[in-house]
Enzyme design. Structure first.
Site, PDB file in Angstrom:
ATOM      1  N   ASP A 321       0.860  -1.196   0.000  1.00  0.00           N
ATOM      2  CA  ASP A 321       0.000   0.000   0.000  1.00  0.00           C
ATOM      3  C   ASP A 321       0.890   1.237   0.000  1.00  0.00           C
ATOM      4  OD1 ASP A 321      -2.244   1.923   1.084  1.00  0.00           O
ATOM      5  OD2 ASP A 321      -3.288   0.030   0.751  1.00  0.00           O
ATOM      6  N   ASP A 322       0.343   2.359   0.397  1.00  0.00           N
ATOM      7  CA  ASP A 322       1.052   3.639   0.375  1.00  0.00           C
ATOM      8  C   ASP A 322       2.362   3.563   1.173  1.00  0.00           C
ATOM      9  OD1 ASP A 322       1.334   6.241  -0.314  1.00  0.00           O
ATOM     10  OD2 ASP A 322      -0.405   6.979   0.786  1.00  0.00           O
ATOM     11  N   LYS A 395      -3.818  -0.930  -6.535  1.00  0.00           N
ATOM     12  CA  LYS A 395      -4.846  -0.216  -5.758  1.00  0.00           C
ATOM     13  C   LYS A 395      -4.691   1.259  -6.112  1.00  0.00           C
ATOM     14  CE  LYS A 395      -6.131   0.822  -0.946  1.00  0.00           C
ATOM     15  NZ  LYS A 395      -5.922   0.391   0.445  1.00  0.00           N
ATOM     16  N   ASP A 397      -5.992   4.926  -5.557  1.00  0.00           N
ATOM     17  CA  ASP A 397      -6.700   5.571  -4.444  1.00  0.00           C
ATOM     18  C   ASP A 397      -6.946   7.058  -4.743  1.00  0.00           C
ATOM     19  OD1 ASP A 397      -7.680   6.191  -1.974  1.00  0.00           O
ATOM     20  OD2 ASP A 397      -5.955   5.462  -0.834  1.00  0.00           O
ATOM     21  N   GLY A 439     -16.583   4.772  -2.263  1.00  0.00           N
ATOM     22  CA  GLY A 439     -18.014   4.626  -2.574  1.00  0.00           C
ATOM     23  C   GLY A 439     -18.645   5.844  -3.223  1.00  0.00           C
ATOM     24  N   ARG A 456     -13.805  -0.052  -3.564  1.00  0.00           N
ATOM     25  CA  ARG A 456     -14.149   0.188  -2.166  1.00  0.00           C
ATOM     26  C   ARG A 456     -15.512   0.873  -2.118  1.00  0.00           C
ATOM     27  NH1 ARG A 456      -9.876   1.396   1.383  1.00  0.00           N
ATOM     28  NH2 ARG A 456     -11.333   2.823   2.376  1.00  0.00           N
ATOM     29  N   ASP A 460     -12.473   4.132   5.284  1.00  0.00           N
ATOM     30  CA  ASP A 460     -11.585   3.114   5.855  1.00  0.00           C
ATOM     31  C   ASP A 460     -12.197   2.408   7.068  1.00  0.00           C
ATOM     32  OD1 ASP A 460     -10.042   4.433   4.029  1.00  0.00           O
ATOM     33  OD2 ASP A 460      -8.274   4.557   5.303  1.00  0.00           O
TER      34      ASP A 460
HETATM   35  C1  GLA Z   1      -6.688   5.754   2.086  1.00  0.00           C
HETATM   36  C2  GLA Z   1      -7.189   4.346   1.792  1.00  0.00           C
HETATM   37  C3  GLA Z   1      -6.472   3.368   2.700  1.00  0.00           C
HETATM   38  C4  GLA Z   1      -4.977   3.452   2.482  1.00  0.00           C
HETATM   39  C5  GLA Z   1      -4.498   4.897   2.686  1.00  0.00           C
HETATM   40  C6  GLA Z   1      -3.043   5.075   2.257  1.00  0.00           C
HETATM   41  O1  GLA Z   1      -7.045   6.162   3.351  1.00  0.00           O
HETATM   42  O2  GLA Z   1      -8.570   4.280   1.971  1.00  0.00           O
HETATM   43  O3  GLA Z   1      -6.928   2.040   2.462  1.00  0.00           O
HETATM   44  O4  GLA Z   1      -4.669   3.003   1.196  1.00  0.00           O
HETATM   45  O5  GLA Z   1      -5.273   5.812   1.929  1.00  0.00           O
HETATM   46  O6  GLA Z   1      -2.600   6.371   2.432  1.00  0.00           O
END
Ligand code: GLA
Length: 644
Positions: A321-322, A395, A397, A439, A456, A460
């Site tokens: 992820d990030d 992913k 975002d 969403g 998504r 979160d």
């Molecule tokens: C958002 C996403 C999380 C994650 C963070 C990373 O909040 O919804 O799932 O990927 O960014 O910064």
């Protein structure tokens, strides 16, 4: 703390007046209760300061006495019928005064009665007073509610909170007794068993990679028949790999045998345009490591897949992820990993050598949510870079993209996803596209059209009962018609095991039964199953929970239907998921605070009687049933049945 003289006078006058009216009246301040174990949306309850450790302040008025919470939060206080009144003032703390997102309902319950409910409060509004009678109530519950729009900046202050009561027995903060953890998944059988999805996919000419998930006493002999031209099977690793040039639906047979017996299953390899024909299953670094992700942590996760035999239950993706990106692009404008990583290509090779797949993260905006470089204006370069590295999953975002859309309409919402999916489709390898935009604009209605394989559906998730329940239940019932092979609603990653969103990990705050409910509902929803914990520290309960092949099979069923709510009564909900081979999965949940006996009436849930019932968690047949069946469901727990 020194109480200013005038406050002391007010409190003592109240005490004096109250003692005249009711005999001996005492007062306990809200801030003096033990609030250390209260579950809330972020951080912990702060006493006499806001969540940034600054003085409490509502609409520029500061308060010395009070607490600061973060929605959703729920404080339960046992009164034992001795309480008289609850008084307080509530409002949004000033440190979010510029925050347009802060929005809270403050709610006070006496047992199940609503004694007070504020209007929707926003930043910079004056504190609202609360003064309610508690006479006749056993329990007081103080709720800071996120107003169903996410909990971003929802920092709610309860100031000058006090409970008056008679007698010696002080009201106290109540926490349900810690639940004992119990295992339901039986030990892995010695008999050979082929687990996981019975279907897999690739596009013509793209590398195909599938590791056969198989369990049973070693040595196990695996034979694969009917592979299409271009694919080979390696019996040392159980990996099928290669490239198929011609589109088609190829049915292969996989046979496994050992000293205990043999088994044979059919598996479809679909060479066509669609990917992710069953919900992606794997791990993502975010809920464990947040921005602290590193190559070492990802390699450890890959090794843990081996150590805990996760791949043999169908777990496949290892998603970064990030937090992997360098601060600048290279001179040729390609993206670069940061110093916590050595070589993304070698890392992908390592994952592939184990039959696993590697995922990466970016944003269509200039910056990701963690303020790292995003892909805005570099979509083609980035897609090609990921393709070169051997990435299998992206992913993507939304994050800072929000600040550049000219209008909030569907065309604008779709645009960046259409663009990146076009770039991904132009690559000579397959990359599953996981859309992450929380969403917006009912993404489930158009996510597939925009090229997404998963999207998504909510903000979160965190590891609280409220967060998991809201995301997994209240938000999902309207999304079920849109789930299909290659197109999945994503209620966010699993909050099981050791989590922390950074360096300090702790165990999930969900109770044992809440964890069964969480995994069951994600299986029922055909949700992507992404473990979010430190796999190195996988405990025996979590391992048992995530390796139940019959529960996983419900999630991975080839029909690809999502469950929907079929029946609701009080605290009980029944969800139904159609499976292939005319089977049905039925999950019964108890949202109540106590265990409950529920009578399952087959007609009420749209099924005829004389069904064969099997408990998916314990993997035991219950038998052929007529009309009704009585089940005991624990507090916040569930039962999961497969019916034939
Ligand atoms: C958002 C996403 C999380 C994650 C963070 C990373 O909040 O919804 O799932 O990927 O960014 O910064």
């Amino acid at each position: 703390m020194i109480i200013p003289a005038f406050r002391f006078i007010i409190v003592s006058t109240w005490l004096l007046m109250a003692s005249f009216a009711f005999g001996q009246t005492n007062i306990i301040l809200l801030r003096d209760l033990d609030l250390s174990k209260v579950q809330q949306g972020w951080n912990t309850v702060h006493v006499n300061t806001n969540l940034l450790d600054e003085p409490l302040s509502i609409n520029k008025k500061s308060f010395e006495n009070g607490i600061c919470t973060h929605a959703y939060s729920e404080i339960e206080i046992l009164l034992n019928l001795h309480a008289e009144r609850f008084t307080a003032q509530v409002g949004i703390d000033d440190h979010v005064s510029k925050g347009k997102y802060a929005s809270i309902y403050f709610i006070v319950l006496g047992d199940k009665d609503t004694l007070f409910a504020s209007s929707l409060m926003r930043a910079n509004e004056p504190a609202i007073p609360i003064d309610v009678s508690l006479v006749g109530y056993k329990k007081l519950t103080l709720i800071t509610h996120d107003a169903f729009d996410g909990s971003n900046q929802d920092h709610g202050d309860w100031v000058n909170g006090a409970i008056s009561y008679s007698g010696e027995q002080k009201p106290y903060a109540f926490y349900p007794e810690a639940e004992a953890f119990y295992l339901q998944t039986p030990p892995v059988s010695d008999f050979p068993k082929i687990n996981g999805a019975m279907i897999s996919a690739a596009r013509p000419g793209s590398p195909y990679l599938f590791r056969i998930p198989v369990t049973g006493l070693q040595p196990l002999k695996i034979k694969v028949c009917g592979l299409p031209k271009g694919l080979i099977f390696d019996p040392k690793t159980n990996i099928i790999s290669g490239t198929v040039a011609k589109a088609g639906n190829y049915s292969i047979s996989i046979k496994a045998s050992n000293a205990k017996g043999k088994v044979s299953v059919k598996h479809s390899i679909v060479i066509g345009n669609k990917l992710a024909l069953t919900p992606p299953m794997g791990w993502n670094s975010w809920n464990a490591w947040g921005m602290e992700v590193s190559e070492e942590k990802v390699r450890n996760a890959i090794d843990a897949f081996e150590k805990f035999d996760l791949a043999n239950h169908g777990w496949t993706y290892v998603n970064i992820d990030d937090g992997w990106q360098a601060d600048e692009r290279n001179a040729d404008s390609t993206l670069q990993w940061n110093s916590k990583f050595n070589d993304m290509k070698l890392l992908a090779d390592y994952a592939h050598s184990k039959g696993l797949k590697l995922g990466i993260y970016s944003s269509p905006g200039a910056y990701t949510c963690g303020k790292k470089i995003g892909s805005l204006d570099f979509e083609q370069v980035d897609a090609r870079t990921w393709g070169d590295w051997g990435i299998d999953f992206l992913k993507y975002d939304w994050c800072s993209y929000a600040s550049i859309i000219p209008e909030n309409n569907r065309i604008e919402y779709m645009k960046p996803y259409l663009q990146i999916s076009k770039e991904l489709k132009a690559l000579p390898r397959d990359i599953v596209l996981s859309m992450c935009q929380y969403g917006l604009d009912n993404v489930w209605e158009w996510g597939s059209q925009a090229g997404g394989n998963t999207w998504r559906t909510t903000n979160d998730i965190i590891d609280t009962w409220f967060s998991m329940k809201t995301i997994g239940f209240e938000r999902q019932n309207s999304t079920y018609p849109y789930a299909a092979p290659g197109a999945w609603n994503d209620p966010d990653m699993l909050v099981l095991g050791k989590l922390g969103w950074g360096a300090n990990l702790r165990s999930s705050r969900l109770t044992c039964n809440e964890q069964y409910t969480h995994f069951t509902q994600w299986a029922m929803l055909s949700a992507p199953l992404m473990l979010g914990c430190d796999l190195v520290q996988l405990d025996s309960f979590t391992l048992n929970l995530i390796t139940n092949d019959e529960v996983i099979a419900i999630n991975q069923d080839v029909l690809g239907k999502q469950a929907y709510l079929v029946y609701e009564s009080g605290d009980v909900q029944v969800w139904k998921k159609e499976l292939s081979s005319k089977k049905i999965a039925l999950a019964i949940y108890n949202f109540g605070r106590e265990e409950t006996n529920f009578e399952l009436n087959f007609q009420q849930v749209g099924l005829h009687s004389k069904l064969h019932l099997r408990d998916a968690w314990t993997q035991k047949n219950i038998g052929k049933l007529t009309d009704n069946y009585m089940v005991l469901i624990p507090r916040h727990g569930c039962k999961l049945f497969v019916l034939k």
